[in-house]
Design a protein around this motif. Structure first.
Motif, PDB file in Angstrom:
ATOM      1  N   GLY A  14       0.804  -1.209   0.000  1.00 28.05           N
ATOM      2  CA  GLY A  14       0.000   0.000   0.000  1.00 28.05           C
ATOM      3  C   GLY A  14       0.839   1.261   0.000  1.00 28.05           C
ATOM      4  O   GLY A  14       2.062   1.214   0.134  1.00 28.05           O
ATOM      5  N   PRO A  15       0.178   2.414  -0.128  1.00 22.95           N
ATOM      6  CA  PRO A  15       0.867   3.719  -0.189  1.00 22.95           C
ATOM      7  C   PRO A  15       1.229   4.240   1.204  1.00 22.95           C
ATOM      8  O   PRO A  15       0.593   5.147   1.745  1.00 22.95           O
ATOM      9  CB  PRO A  15      -0.172   4.610  -0.866  1.00 22.95           C
ATOM     10  N   VAL A  16       2.236   3.677   1.816  1.00 19.07           N
ATOM     11  CA  VAL A  16       2.611   3.973   3.204  1.00 19.07           C
ATOM     12  C   VAL A  16       2.899   5.462   3.388  1.00 19.07           C
ATOM     13  O   VAL A  16       3.666   6.056   2.647  1.00 19.07           O
ATOM     14  CB  VAL A  16       3.819   3.107   3.622  1.00 19.07           C
ATOM     15  N   GLN A  17       2.245   6.038   4.395  1.00 18.89           N
ATOM     16  CA  GLN A  17       2.468   7.434   4.758  1.00 18.89           C
ATOM     17  C   GLN A  17       3.424   7.573   5.948  1.00 18.89           C
ATOM     18  O   GLN A  17       4.031   8.617   6.126  1.00 18.89           O
ATOM     19  CB  GLN A  17       1.131   8.104   5.109  1.00 18.89           C
ATOM     20  N   HIS A  18       3.504   6.534   6.767  1.00 16.69           N
ATOM     21  CA  HIS A  18       4.381   6.574   7.939  1.00 16.69           C
ATOM     22  C   HIS A  18       4.803   5.155   8.273  1.00 16.69           C
ATOM     23  O   HIS A  18       4.017   4.217   8.097  1.00 16.69           O
ATOM     24  CB  HIS A  18       3.657   7.205   9.134  1.00 16.69           C
ATOM     25  N   ALA A  19       6.025   4.983   8.744  1.00  8.83           N
ATOM     26  CA  ALA A  19       6.515   3.655   9.115  1.00  8.83           C
ATOM     27  C   ALA A  19       7.412   3.743  10.341  1.00  8.83           C
ATOM     28  O   ALA A  19       8.071   4.753  10.563  1.00  8.83           O
ATOM     29  CB  ALA A  19       7.291   3.035   7.955  1.00  8.83           C
ATOM     30  N   ILE A  20       7.386   2.676  11.117  1.00  8.39           N
ATOM     31  CA  ILE A  20       8.289   2.518  12.254  1.00  8.39           C
ATOM     32  C   ILE A  20       8.922   1.134  12.143  1.00  8.39           C
ATOM     33  O   ILE A  20       8.460   0.285  11.383  1.00  8.39           O
ATOM     34  CB  ILE A  20       7.581   2.687  13.614  1.00  8.39           C
ATOM     35  N   GLU A  21       9.965   0.930  12.913  1.00  5.19           N
ATOM     36  CA  GLU A  21      10.624  -0.366  12.963  1.00  5.19           C
ATOM     37  C   GLU A  21      10.842  -0.721  14.425  1.00  5.19           C
ATOM     38  O   GLU A  21      11.142   0.148  15.236  1.00  5.19           O
ATOM     39  CB  GLU A  21      11.967  -0.286  12.234  1.00  5.19           C
ATOM     40  N   LEU A  22      10.651  -1.987  14.767  1.00  9.93           N
ATOM     41  CA  LEU A  22      10.903  -2.441  16.124  1.00  9.93           C
ATOM     42  C   LEU A  22      11.446  -3.859  16.093  1.00  9.93           C
ATOM     43  O   LEU A  22      11.471  -4.505  15.047  1.00  9.93           O
ATOM     44  CB  LEU A  22       9.650  -2.334  16.995  1.00  9.93           C
ATOM     45  N   THR A  23      11.869  -4.345  17.241  1.00 11.42           N
ATOM     46  CA  THR A  23      12.399  -5.693  17.362  1.00 11.42           C
ATOM     47  C   THR A  23      11.488  -6.521  18.249  1.00 11.42           C
ATOM     48  O   THR A  23      11.112  -6.087  19.347  1.00 11.42           O
ATOM     49  CB  THR A  23      13.822  -5.670  17.969  1.00 11.42           C
ATOM     50  N   ALA A  24      11.122  -7.709  17.773  1.00 12.60           N
ATOM     51  CA  ALA A  24      10.348  -8.642  18.592  1.00 12.60           C
ATOM     52  C   ALA A  24      11.238  -9.121  19.737  1.00 12.60           C
ATOM     53  O   ALA A  24      12.370  -9.544  19.513  1.00 12.60           O
ATOM     54  CB  ALA A  24       9.869  -9.815  17.747  1.00 12.60           C
ATOM     55  N   GLU A  25      10.721  -9.017  20.941  1.00 12.16           N
ATOM     56  CA  GLU A  25      11.473  -9.391  22.135  1.00 12.16           C
ATOM     57  C   GLU A  25      10.830 -10.617  22.796  1.00 12.16           C
ATOM     58  O   GLU A  25       9.693 -10.977  22.472  1.00 12.16           O
ATOM     59  CB  GLU A  25      11.482  -8.222  23.124  1.00 12.16           C
ATOM     60  N   GLU A  26      11.540 -11.201  23.733  1.00 11.69           N
ATOM     61  CA  GLU A  26      11.016 -12.379  24.444  1.00 11.69           C
ATOM     62  C   GLU A  26       9.644 -12.111  25.073  1.00 11.69           C
ATOM     63  O   GLU A  26       8.798 -12.991  25.104  1.00 11.69           O
ATOM     64  CB  GLU A  26      12.007 -12.852  25.512  1.00 11.69           C
ATOM     65  N   LYS A  27       9.424 -10.888  25.575  1.00 10.25           N
ATOM     66  CA  LYS A  27       8.133 -10.580  26.209  1.00 10.25           C
ATOM     67  C   LYS A  27       6.971 -10.654  25.211  1.00 10.25           C
ATOM     68  O   LYS A  27       5.820 -10.768  25.616  1.00 10.25           O
ATOM     69  CB  LYS A  27       8.175  -9.204  26.879  1.00 10.25           C
ATOM     70  N   HIS A  28       7.257 -10.567  23.907  1.00  8.50           N
ATOM     71  CA  HIS A  28       6.215 -10.624  22.881  1.00  8.50           C
ATOM     72  C   HIS A  28       5.852 -12.066  22.486  1.00  8.50           C
ATOM     73  O   HIS A  28       4.868 -12.277  21.787  1.00  8.50           O
ATOM     74  CB  HIS A  28       6.677  -9.888  21.618  1.00  8.50           C
ATOM     75  N   ILE A  29       6.651 -13.022  22.922  1.00 11.07           N
ATOM     76  CA  ILE A  29       6.517 -14.406  22.473  1.00 11.07           C
ATOM     77  C   ILE A  29       5.520 -15.163  23.359  1.00 11.07           C
ATOM     78  O   ILE A  29       5.563 -15.086  24.586  1.00 11.07           O
ATOM     79  CB  ILE A  29       7.898 -15.108  22.488  1.00 11.07           C
ATOM     80  N   ASP A  30       4.648 -15.940  22.699  1.00  6.40           N
ATOM     81  CA  ASP A  30       3.665 -16.728  23.441  1.00  6.40           C
ATOM     82  C   ASP A  30       4.076 -18.196  23.509  1.00  6.40           C
ATOM     83  O   ASP A  30       5.193 -18.557  23.136  1.00  6.40           O
ATOM     84  CB  ASP A  30       2.267 -16.550  22.839  1.00  6.40           C
ATOM     85  N   MET A  31       3.186 -19.046  23.964  1.00  4.81           N
ATOM     86  CA  MET A  31       3.483 -20.464  24.153  1.00  4.81           C
ATOM     87  C   MET A  31       3.762 -21.192  22.841  1.00  4.81           C
ATOM     88  O   MET A  31       4.341 -22.270  22.841  1.00  4.81           O
ATOM     89  CB  MET A  31       2.334 -21.127  24.901  1.00  4.81           C
TER      90      MET A  31
END
Length: 154
Positions: A14-31
């Motif tokens: 799509g026609p992105v107007q704004h973007a960010i970048e982040l890192t998946a961390e252990e706290k984001h991980i589920d079972m």
């Protein structure tokens, strides 16, 4: 990162107007060993606020104007999973805005190292009075600043 990845038209659908970048961390991980779906929604809202802030519509502006935009509905499709350590690019754009009360914000998330589409979808926002929490007319400033990309170039 924002302008570099935002302007990669070969990366986004799509026609992105704004973007960010982040890192998946252990706290984001589920079972299941991958990022839990609730985090993708949180990340989408983080990107949405970053876009609003960049437009000059942070929460202080909402309070000054007396009207804010709140989520009514999320509709996301999950295509692939991110795992701990993955860098994730999140792009957003205004897909539709009726200029009265309703706005649709599109979101797309991709793994940075290989461009894999992780999540894509839309969030519907409605304008509400900050004082009452009831539906309110969208200020003209919002209709102008929260315009879909094609309206900004025409």
């Amino acid at each position: 990162m924002n302008d570099d990845i935002k302007n990669r038209h070969d990366f986004w659908r799509g026609p992105v107007q704004h973007a960010i970048e982040l890192t998946a961390e252990e706290k984001h991980i589920d079972m299941f060993g991958h990022v839990n779906n609730a985090w993708y929604i949180a990340w989408a809202m983080e990107c949405a606020w970053a876009h609003s802030d960049a437009l000059g519509l942070d929460f202080a502006a909402y309070e000054r104007i007396g009207v804010g935009c709140v989520v009514r509905h999320h509709d996301y499709t999950y295509y692939a999973s991110a795992v701990a350590g993955d860098r994730v690019a999140i792009g957003t754009w205004i897909a539709r805005n009726d200029g009265r009360m309703r706005m649709i914000r599109a979101i797309e998330m991709r793994r940075m190292n290989d461009g894999t589409l992780l999540v894509a979808g839309e969030t519907e926002f409605v304008a509400v009075s900050i004082a009452t929490g009831k539906p309110a007319r969208m200020p003209a400033e919002y209709a102008r600043l929260y315009a879909p990309p094609e309206e900004l170039t025409s």
